[in-house]
Design a protein around this motif. Sequence first.
Motif, short mmCIF file in Angstrom:
data_model
loop_
_atom_site.label_atom_id
_atom_site.label_comp_id
_atom_site.label_asym_id
_atom_site.label_seq_id
_atom_site.Cartn_x
_atom_site.Cartn_y
_atom_site.Cartn_z
N GLN A 97 0.84 -1.21 0.00
CA GLN A 97 0.00 0.00 0.00
C GLN A 97 0.88 1.26 0.00
O GLN A 97 0.70 2.17 -0.80
N GLU A 124 -10.41 8.70 0.49
CA GLU A 124 -9.80 7.64 1.29
C GLU A 124 -10.94 6.74 1.77
O GLU A 124 -11.70 7.08 2.71
N GLY A 133 -10.37 3.71 8.94
CA GLY A 133 -9.79 2.83 9.95
C GLY A 133 -9.09 3.61 11.04
O GLY A 133 -9.61 4.59 11.57
N GLY A 178 -20.74 6.39 7.70
CA GLY A 178 -21.88 5.57 7.29
C GLY A 178 -21.40 4.48 6.35
O GLY A 178 -20.19 4.33 6.13
N ILE A 237 -20.30 2.98 3.17
CA ILE A 237 -19.68 3.67 2.03
C ILE A 237 -20.50 3.50 0.75
O ILE A 237 -20.59 4.41 -0.07
N ASP A 249 -9.03 0.71 1.08
CA ASP A 249 -8.43 -0.35 1.91
C ASP A 249 -9.55 -0.95 2.75
O ASP A 249 -9.61 -0.73 3.96
N ILE A 250 -10.48 -1.64 2.08
CA ILE A 250 -11.62 -2.18 2.82
C ILE A 250 -11.78 -3.69 2.62
O ILE A 250 -12.85 -4.23 2.86
N TRP A 300 -20.13 -3.47 -5.70
CA TRP A 300 -20.38 -2.02 -5.87
C TRP A 300 -19.09 -1.17 -5.91
O TRP A 300 -19.10 -0.06 -6.46
C1 LIG Z 1 -8.57 -2.19 6.94
S1 LIG Z 1 -9.36 -0.84 7.69
C2 LIG Z 1 -8.55 0.55 6.98
C3 LIG Z 1 -7.24 0.81 7.62
C4 LIG Z 1 -6.64 2.14 7.24
N1 LIG Z 1 -5.99 2.07 5.95
C5 LIG Z 1 -5.67 2.62 8.30
O1 LIG Z 1 -4.65 3.19 7.95
O2 LIG Z 1 -5.95 2.46 9.49
C6 LIG Z 1 -10.91 -0.80 6.85
C7 LIG Z 1 -11.88 0.22 7.40
O3 LIG Z 1 -12.93 0.34 6.44
C8 LIG Z 1 -14.18 0.37 7.09
N2 LIG Z 1 -15.15 -0.22 6.17
C9 LIG Z 1 -15.02 -1.39 5.49
N3 LIG Z 1 -16.07 -1.58 4.71
C10 LIG Z 1 -16.90 -0.51 4.89
C11 LIG Z 1 -18.15 -0.14 4.36
N4 LIG Z 1 -18.78 -0.91 3.47
N5 LIG Z 1 -18.72 1.02 4.76
C12 LIG Z 1 -18.08 1.78 5.69
N6 LIG Z 1 -16.88 1.49 6.22
C13 LIG Z 1 -16.30 0.35 5.83
C14 LIG Z 1 -14.00 -0.43 8.37
O4 LIG Z 1 -14.88 0.05 9.35
C15 LIG Z 1 -12.52 -0.19 8.71
O5 LIG Z 1 -12.39 0.85 9.63
#
Ligand SMILES: C[S@@+](CC[C@H](N)C(=O)[O-])C[C@H]1O[C@@H](n2cnc3c(N)ncnc32)[C@H](O)[C@@H]1O
Length: 159
Positions: free
Chosen positions: A14, A34, A38, A78, A80, A98-99, A113
Amino acid sequence: MSRLDSFIRRLSAQRDVLNHISGEVREKDGAILEIGLGNGRTFDHLRELFPEHRIIAFDRAVGAHGSSLPPLENLVIGEIRETAQPFIGSEAVLFHADIGTGYDDKDAKTLTWLPQLAAGAIARGGLAASGLPLEHPDLEALPLPETVDEGRYFLYRRR
Ligand SMILES: C[S@@+](CC[C@H](N)C(=O)[O-])C[C@H]1O[C@@H](n2cnc3c(N)ncnc32)[C@H](O)[C@@H]1O
């Protein structure tokens, strides 16, 4: 490979991808989206790389370290899939997502999506970097920096 090794490689990938595209992104206007704030570590890196750009961060809840919180006007809370819809057509210069969860079934749902959202939110010529593959006819896959193994991270340009 242990999950620790895999985690370290994903984060190195990343960082290397974001550093690799930083020169190009700096030269262009447009917001950075972004996707998945997280803890805010990546947000902090983006902010360091792109101090002149607006960085809008998305998450379902605020979980970032206090030192890595975007200002309220750049924080969208909310699901995404819904909250990012108004950003379709926003001509972003960079979409970073990064999800990924590591669970194939959950990631498959996200991938119903996420590619469309990325393609819709980025300006022509803009970039998308993602931990999950973004297969979409408007997104052309780009070569990765040589430090990043194929499939570890993904990079695209909006056609
Ligand atoms: C792997 S973490 C990201 C880490 C981030 N790059 C960091 O530096 O800390 C993924 C984040 O995306 C959020 N997330 C994943 N899918 C999501 C969605 N469909 N809607 C909202 N938030 C989402 C999660 O709550 C989580 O906090």
